[in-house]
Design a protein around this motif. Structure first.
Motif, PDB file in Angstrom:
ATOM      1  N   GLU A  24     -17.426  -2.622 -49.622  1.00  0.00           N
ATOM      2  CA  GLU A  24     -17.401  -1.763 -48.434  1.00  0.00           C
ATOM      3  C   GLU A  24     -17.424  -0.310 -48.849  1.00  0.00           C
ATOM      4  O   GLU A  24     -17.097   0.040 -49.978  1.00  0.00           O
ATOM      5  CB  GLU A  24     -16.180  -2.051 -47.560  1.00  0.00           C
ATOM      6  CG  GLU A  24     -14.864  -1.628 -48.139  1.00  0.00           C
ATOM      7  CD  GLU A  24     -13.684  -1.896 -47.200  1.00  0.00           C
ATOM      8  OE1 GLU A  24     -13.866  -2.424 -46.103  1.00  0.00           O
ATOM      9  OE2 GLU A  24     -12.561  -1.571 -47.615  1.00  0.00           O
ATOM     10  N   THR A  60     -25.530   2.082 -52.269  1.00  0.00           N
ATOM     11  CA  THR A  60     -26.431   0.939 -52.466  1.00  0.00           C
ATOM     12  C   THR A  60     -27.550   1.234 -53.462  1.00  0.00           C
ATOM     13  O   THR A  60     -28.310   0.331 -53.805  1.00  0.00           O
ATOM     14  CB  THR A  60     -27.038   0.452 -51.133  1.00  0.00           C
ATOM     15  OG1 THR A  60     -27.792   1.507 -50.546  1.00  0.00           O
ATOM     16  CG2 THR A  60     -25.950  -0.025 -50.185  1.00  0.00           C
ATOM     17  N   LEU A  71     -20.967   8.324 -43.035  1.00  0.00           N
ATOM     18  CA  LEU A  71     -20.765   6.976 -43.550  1.00  0.00           C
ATOM     19  C   LEU A  71     -22.098   6.322 -43.896  1.00  0.00           C
ATOM     20  O   LEU A  71     -22.236   5.668 -44.929  1.00  0.00           O
ATOM     21  CB  LEU A  71     -19.992   6.145 -42.531  1.00  0.00           C
ATOM     22  CG  LEU A  71     -19.532   4.770 -42.987  1.00  0.00           C
ATOM     23  CD1 LEU A  71     -18.684   4.864 -44.247  1.00  0.00           C
ATOM     24  CD2 LEU A  71     -18.737   4.094 -41.890  1.00  0.00           C
ATOM     25  N   GLU A  72     -23.093   6.520 -43.059  1.00  0.00           N
ATOM     26  CA  GLU A  72     -24.427   5.979 -43.310  1.00  0.00           C
ATOM     27  C   GLU A  72     -25.010   6.560 -44.603  1.00  0.00           C
ATOM     28  O   GLU A  72     -25.577   5.842 -45.424  1.00  0.00           O
ATOM     29  CB  GLU A  72     -25.339   6.290 -42.124  1.00  0.00           C
ATOM     30  CG  GLU A  72     -26.708   5.658 -42.211  1.00  0.00           C
ATOM     31  CD  GLU A  72     -27.547   5.925 -40.978  1.00  0.00           C
ATOM     32  OE1 GLU A  72     -28.757   6.147 -41.148  1.00  0.00           O
ATOM     33  OE2 GLU A  72     -26.997   5.926 -39.860  1.00  0.00           O
ATOM     34  N   ARG A  73     -24.850   7.867 -44.809  1.00  0.00           N
ATOM     35  CA  ARG A  73     -25.328   8.512 -46.035  1.00  0.00           C
ATOM     36  C   ARG A  73     -24.568   8.007 -47.260  1.00  0.00           C
ATOM     37  O   ARG A  73     -25.152   7.782 -48.319  1.00  0.00           O
ATOM     38  CB  ARG A  73     -25.170  10.043 -45.940  1.00  0.00           C
ATOM     39  CG  ARG A  73     -26.310  10.706 -45.203  1.00  0.00           C
ATOM     40  CD  ARG A  73     -26.270  12.236 -45.300  1.00  0.00           C
ATOM     41  NE  ARG A  73     -26.068  12.703 -46.662  1.00  0.00           N
ATOM     42  CZ  ARG A  73     -25.105  13.554 -47.040  1.00  0.00           C
ATOM     43  NH1 ARG A  73     -24.258  14.038 -46.163  1.00  0.00           N
ATOM     44  NH2 ARG A  73     -25.001  13.933 -48.298  1.00  0.00           N
ATOM     45  N   TRP A  87     -23.043   5.085 -47.583  1.00  0.00           N
ATOM     46  CA  TRP A  87     -23.455   3.699 -47.832  1.00  0.00           C
ATOM     47  C   TRP A  87     -24.821   3.671 -48.520  1.00  0.00           C
ATOM     48  O   TRP A  87     -25.024   2.931 -49.484  1.00  0.00           O
ATOM     49  CB  TRP A  87     -23.471   2.905 -46.523  1.00  0.00           C
ATOM     50  CG  TRP A  87     -23.798   1.460 -46.745  1.00  0.00           C
ATOM     51  CD1 TRP A  87     -24.998   0.858 -46.540  1.00  0.00           C
ATOM     52  CD2 TRP A  87     -22.933   0.444 -47.272  1.00  0.00           C
ATOM     53  NE1 TRP A  87     -24.934  -0.476 -46.889  1.00  0.00           N
ATOM     54  CE2 TRP A  87     -23.673  -0.758 -47.337  1.00  0.00           C
ATOM     55  CE3 TRP A  87     -21.609   0.431 -47.686  1.00  0.00           C
ATOM     56  CZ2 TRP A  87     -23.140  -1.945 -47.807  1.00  0.00           C
ATOM     57  CZ3 TRP A  87     -21.071  -0.768 -48.148  1.00  0.00           C
ATOM     58  CH2 TRP A  87     -21.833  -1.929 -48.208  1.00  0.00           C
ATOM     59  N   ALA A  88     -25.757   4.509 -48.047  1.00  0.00           N
ATOM     60  CA  ALA A  88     -27.090   4.560 -48.657  1.00  0.00           C
ATOM     61  C   ALA A  88     -26.999   4.972 -50.133  1.00  0.00           C
ATOM     62  O   ALA A  88     -27.688   4.402 -50.983  1.00  0.00           O
ATOM     63  CB  ALA A  88     -27.987   5.517 -47.881  1.00  0.00           C
ATOM     64  N   THR A 129     -16.123   3.260 -46.887  1.00  0.00           N
ATOM     65  CA  THR A 129     -15.453   3.821 -45.703  1.00  0.00           C
ATOM     66  C   THR A 129     -15.163   5.294 -45.940  1.00  0.00           C
ATOM     67  O   THR A 129     -15.328   5.816 -47.048  1.00  0.00           O
ATOM     68  CB  THR A 129     -14.131   3.089 -45.410  1.00  0.00           C
ATOM     69  OG1 THR A 129     -13.267   3.217 -46.546  1.00  0.00           O
ATOM     70  CG2 THR A 129     -14.356   1.611 -45.110  1.00  0.00           C
ATOM     71  N   ARG A 149     -19.077  11.556 -38.348  1.00  0.00           N
ATOM     72  CA  ARG A 149     -18.534  10.546 -39.269  1.00  0.00           C
ATOM     73  C   ARG A 149     -19.496   9.373 -39.467  1.00  0.00           C
ATOM     74  O   ARG A 149     -19.648   8.873 -40.584  1.00  0.00           O
ATOM     75  CB  ARG A 149     -17.177  10.047 -38.772  1.00  0.00           C
ATOM     76  CG  ARG A 149     -16.056  11.046 -39.011  1.00  0.00           C
ATOM     77  CD  ARG A 149     -14.702  10.502 -38.594  1.00  0.00           C
ATOM     78  NE  ARG A 149     -14.202   9.433 -39.446  1.00  0.00           N
ATOM     79  CZ  ARG A 149     -13.617   9.595 -40.628  1.00  0.00           C
ATOM     80  NH1 ARG A 149     -13.465  10.795 -41.118  1.00  0.00           N
ATOM     81  NH2 ARG A 149     -13.183   8.566 -41.320  1.00  0.00           N
ATOM     82  N   ALA A 150     -20.147   8.936 -38.412  1.00  0.00           N
ATOM     83  CA  ALA A 150     -21.072   7.804 -38.526  1.00  0.00           C
ATOM     84  C   ALA A 150     -22.248   8.161 -39.435  1.00  0.00           C
ATOM     85  O   ALA A 150     -22.675   7.347 -40.262  1.00  0.00           O
ATOM     86  CB  ALA A 150     -21.571   7.374 -37.151  1.00  0.00           C
ATOM     87  N   GLN A 151     -22.760   9.376 -39.307  1.00  0.00           N
ATOM     88  CA  GLN A 151     -23.866   9.811 -40.162  1.00  0.00           C
ATOM     89  C   GLN A 151     -23.409   9.966 -41.614  1.00  0.00           C
ATOM     90  O   GLN A 151     -24.136   9.607 -42.540  1.00  0.00           O
ATOM     91  CB  GLN A 151     -24.452  11.129 -39.650  1.00  0.00           C
ATOM     92  CG  GLN A 151     -25.171  10.990 -38.323  1.00  0.00           C
ATOM     93  CD  GLN A 151     -25.499  12.342 -37.721  1.00  0.00           C
ATOM     94  OE1 GLN A 151     -24.692  13.272 -37.748  1.00  0.00           O
ATOM     95  NE2 GLN A 151     -26.701  12.452 -37.165  1.00  0.00           N
TER      96      GLN A 151
END
Length: 173
Positions: free
Chosen positions: A39, A19, A11-13, A15-16, A41, A7-9
């Motif tokens: 945000e 942006t 979310l990072e993808r 978000w990237a 999520t 999930r963290a990866q």
């Protein structure tokens, strides 16, 4: 063999990807640099939920921002995407990043100064708003307001008295 992202990866993808989306009216700025992207999520089921805040009530660019953000996230491999409009807190020009302010100036648009602070009712003034504006071309503060209404509703038109160049100024909100 394809690695499964946690999930963290994910979310990072997400978000990237979010942006990378640019503002349709100020394409030198990303939604993140403009401070509109609030945000990103992941729901329990893996749906990406991105929240954006309009720069002002009735901003005509919101539909394009929403569509561009959804498309970018889906193209990044997230089939389930939901865009949420966050109205609180209200957007302010203070949310424009330093990189965004530099990008505005590099594009010949005067970045906003600090947003006015308000507590209680806001007084209505019929005269032009006083701003600390500098020419983005030569840096002179010897500028004149040409029109409160620029190329978009969030900008005013000025002309530099030193170099004579006209320019937009992002209004402080």
């Amino acid at each position: 063999m394809t690695a499964v992202l946690d999930r963290a990866q994910m979310l990072e993808r997400a978000w990237a990807a979010a942006t990378r989306v640019v503002d349709p009216e100020l394409p030198m700025l990303t939604l993140a640099d403009l401070g509109v992207l609030r945000e990103v999520t992941l729901d329990e089921d893996g749906t990406v939920v991105a929240a954006i805040t309009p720069t002002y009530s009735g901003c005509p660019a919101m539909a394009t921002m929403r569509d561009d953000l959804q498309r970018e996230l889906q193209e990044a491999g997230f089939p389930a995407v939901r865009i949420r409009i966050a109205l609180e807190p209200a957007w302010t020009t203070d949310w424009i990043s330093p990189e965004g302010r530099a990008a505005l100036a590099a594009a010949g648009i005067s970045p906003p100064g600090p947003a006015p602070a308000h507590t209680g009712p806001v007084a209505i003034r019929l005269g032009p708003t006083r701003r600390d504006v500098r020419c983005p071309q030569c840096g002179s503060a010897d500028v004149a307001l040409s029109s409160e209404f620029g190329s978009t509703a969030c900008k005013a038109m000025y002309q530099c008295r030193s170099c004579l160049e006209p320019f937009d100024h992002v209004k402080e909100i």
